[in-house]
Design an enzyme around this catalytic site. Structure first.
Site, mmCIF file in Angstrom:
data_model
loop_
_atom_site.group_PDB
_atom_site.id
_atom_site.type_symbol
_atom_site.label_atom_id
_atom_site.label_comp_id
_atom_site.label_asym_id
_atom_site.label_seq_id
_atom_site.Cartn_x
_atom_site.Cartn_y
_atom_site.Cartn_z
ATOM 1 N N ASP B 140 1.082 -1.071 -0.110
ATOM 2 C CA ASP B 140 -0.151 -0.046 0.271
ATOM 3 C C ASP B 140 0.813 1.419 -0.244
ATOM 4 O O ASP B 140 1.497 1.678 1.114
ATOM 5 C CB ASP B 140 -1.404 -0.177 1.491
ATOM 6 C CG ASP B 140 -1.711 -1.134 1.057
ATOM 7 O OD1 ASP B 140 -1.796 -2.344 0.771
ATOM 8 O OD2 ASP B 140 -2.580 -1.351 1.949
ATOM 9 N N LYS B 203 -7.310 3.395 -3.332
ATOM 10 C CA LYS B 203 -7.385 3.256 -1.945
ATOM 11 C C LYS B 203 -7.462 4.528 -1.596
ATOM 12 O O LYS B 203 -6.879 5.505 -2.285
ATOM 13 C CB LYS B 203 -6.152 2.453 -1.204
ATOM 14 C CG LYS B 203 -6.611 2.341 0.536
ATOM 15 C CD LYS B 203 -5.459 1.529 0.703
ATOM 16 C CE LYS B 203 -5.210 1.860 2.016
ATOM 17 N NZ LYS B 203 -3.867 0.806 3.004
ATOM 18 N N LYS B 239 -10.538 0.011 -3.168
ATOM 19 C CA LYS B 239 -10.079 -0.563 -1.653
ATOM 20 C C LYS B 239 -10.423 0.944 -0.968
ATOM 21 O O LYS B 239 -9.784 1.709 -0.108
ATOM 22 C CB LYS B 239 -8.795 -0.834 -1.250
ATOM 23 C CG LYS B 239 -8.353 -1.003 0.832
ATOM 24 C CD LYS B 239 -6.974 -1.387 1.029
ATOM 25 C CE LYS B 239 -7.167 -1.543 2.432
ATOM 26 N NZ LYS B 239 -5.622 -1.940 2.850
#
Lengths: 298, 303
Positions: B140, B203, B239
């Site tokens: 991430d 995300k 996400k």
């Protein structure tokens, strides 16, 4: 041109009280409260299990702050509730008269409620001394027991009267540091909602007392089986419901408190034992150097 | 290179109608989901969670405990799915990888000087490589929001591409930190840049900035994914992270996902929730459905 038409009265909307707010019931349902002359008094929220669930969340969130306050401060706030009730006396008397009381009965009931709040206000920081103890033990420990609030209490107020039962049930619960969800009298709900307005304007943190209106038979199973409720209070003599409450409360070992024989209007309707009904006793063993001539015990 | 032919001019990213997108997002919250559908929805949401601990005070013990929780969400309810992944800092990847063994639960690691992203590129690349070498299945990364807001879109694009290269086999999630991007237009633009630069996931947030994930912001990103899919035929995963702690909200997100991208995205390969407290709320709802009794957090493990 001047009109001679009669002014339409603006009627009050009786809503429920959850987390310091006055929402309508989530279910959108209502029922009509009437008196013995079959007059319609008000449309009242017919609370649902989801209202109860929301109220439990509010009560749980409020518990830490309320139980953590100095007991003296809780006493001050109970006193403040009594003050605010005194200031709105006439409104309560009017509502009680609408709900079949005579003026004398109504005045007596409101006065008794105010006095009862003052009574429990005084007990807030005193019952602990009375019910605590220092215990003699055989080892080198200072051993003492103190009462602590049990947590979130789900109470069904006495169904026979509008205000006195409600106040008599709520006051000892919150005086002891618990938070609560209270189901008002189904047949005489007016004062409960107005009392919520008193609570809301008297320094009581939102969520400490949550007041619902609705049917006992519909809501009682949820009062008894919610896993996040620590005690259930029931004030009627209905044996079937008492049994149901006891069975469902066993699920998370709730305290079940039954007040079916209490006469709330008498002097026996108030006592520090009502506070103690919703307290747990915590015992602490504190190691000490020695007791008397004994050597160090640790 | 081949890419340059397909890379659009990002200044031409579509504008987002703020009132429209918020109105549309609020519609998804009006669907009635009951009984069996609710049960399936909750199970799916549980299976999409990236169980996260990203705190300065994280210890190996805490991470091991979380990994245990991921595999044993609530043992008194047999047949529960596991969560999708555990999300930790790079220094904890090895611990998590060992603790999860062959459970099938992935290890995601934040990298690139998370959460601020304020570090030179070589350090970000080393950070990424460190996580991957320790066994991270997913990385991430955070974009350089400062550069993005200055209009240095090429810088942001190149950085994402460089990190993607450093990831190797690991899937790359690109955190836009929408709470710092201010407008939906910028969220849309950042989404487009990330996807063209090679993101596998986009995300919303780090979880360290408020507001974190909101439904309108997620919808903007889902629509960007849809448009990208129509243009290139390539699926990108989504996400939302931060601020999703209630089951009901998670179900709203699933409704939004289904109605925007369709069933092809309704699994944990293509959609994740970044959350730490959502799992317990879903477990409480599942137990409520099963027993008919409202639950208390006291009876569920913290982690």
């Amino acid at each position: 041109m001047a009109t001679t038409e009669k002014r339409l009265e603006v009627l009050k909307t009786y809503k429920i009280y959850i987390g310091g707010q006055f929402p309508r019931t989530e279910s959108g349902r209502y029922y009509v409260a009437t008196n013995s002359k079959k007059e319609n008094l008000a449309n009242v929220c017919l609370g649902s299990r989801k209202d109860f669930r929301d109220a439990v969340v509010a009560a749980r969130n409020a518990f830490g702050g309320w139980s953590g306050r100095a007991a003296f401060n809780r006493g001050q706030i109970l006193y403040r509730i009594a003050e605010m009730l005194e200031g709105r006396k006439t409104q309560f008397i009017d509502e009680l008269i609408k709900q079949d009381a005579t003026r004398t009965q109504a005045e007596n009931e409101v006065n008794l409620c105010i006095d009862r709040l003052i009574y429990y206000s005084g007990w807030c920081d005193k019952f602990q001394q009375l019910f605590s103890s220092v215990n003699p033990v055989a080892s080198s420990h200072f051993n003492f027991s103190v009462p602590e609030p049990t947590g979130v209490v789900a109470a069904i107020a006495p169904q026979g009267d509008s205000l006195l039962g409600l106040v008599s049930v709520i006051a000892p619960i919150i005086a002891g540091g618990n938070t609560c969800i209270v189901l008002a009298s189904a047949t005489k709900p007016l004062c409960a909602v107005t009392f919520a307005e008193v609570l809301n304007s008297s320094d009581l943190p939102g969520g400490v007392v949550n007041i619902l209106t609705g049917k006992v038979a519909e809501l009682v199973p949820y009062f008894a089986d919610h896993m996040d409720v620590n005690a259930t209070v029931f004030c009627e003599a209905d044996a079937a419901i008492q049994k149901l409450i006891k069975e469902k409360s066993a699920l998370n070992v709730k305290r079940v408190v039954l007040y079916d024989k209490v006469k709330w209007a008498n002097a026996s309707g108030q006592s520090p034992y009502f506070i103690m009904d919703l307290q747990e006793i915590k015992t602490t063993w504190h190691p000490i150097e020695n007791i008397g001539g004994a050597k160090a015990g640790y | 290179m081949i890419l340059t032919k397909t890379i659009p001019d990002f200044s031409l990213s579509p504008h987002v109608d703020q009132v429209g997108i918020e109105e549309r997002a609020s519609r998804f919250t009006k669907r009635s989901i009951k009984n069996e559908t609710k049960l399936n929805g909750l199970m799916l949401a549980l299976n999409m969670i990236d169980l996260t601990t990203l705190e300065g005070k994280d210890t190996e013990g805490k991470v091991k405990q979380l990994c245990y929780k991921a595999q044993h969400l609530h043992d008194s309810y047999p047949g529960l799915p596991t969560v999708a992944a555990i999300c930790v800092y790079p220094s904890m990847v090895k611990t998590a990888k060992t603790a999860l063994g062959n459970s099938g639960i992935k290890v995601a690691s934040v990298a690139t000087a998370f959460p601020s992203g304020q570090a030179p590129r070589d350090i970000k690349i080393r950070d990424t490589k460190y996580a991957v070498q320790n066994g991270a299945d997913e990385v991430d990364m955070v974009i350089s929001r400062g550069k993005f807001l200055e209009g240095e879109y090429n810088f942001v694009f190149d950085e994402i591409a460089a990190i993607k290269e450093a990831c190797g086999e690991a899937r790359l999630k690109v955190i836009l930190e929408t709470g710092e991007l201010v407008t939906y237009d910028k969220v849309r633009k950042a989404s487009d840049i990330a996807m063209y630069a090679g993101a596998d996931f986009i995300k919303t947030s780090t979880g360290k900035i408020s507001p974190a994930a909101t439904m309108p912001v997620t919808l903007v990103m889902l629509e960007a994914i849809r448009d990208f899919y129509y243009k290139t035929g390539k699926k990108i995963a989504m996400k939302p992270a931060g601020g999703i702690s209630k089951s009901k909200l998670a179900l709203h997100y699933l409704v939004m996902l289904n109605e925007t991208l369709g069933e092809g995205w309704m699994n944990n390969e293509w959609f994740r929730f970044g959350a730490s407290s959502l799992a317990n709320d879903i477990l409480m709802q599942l137990m409520k459905l099963r027993t008919g009794v409202y639950q208390s957090p006291n009876y569920f493990s913290i982690d």
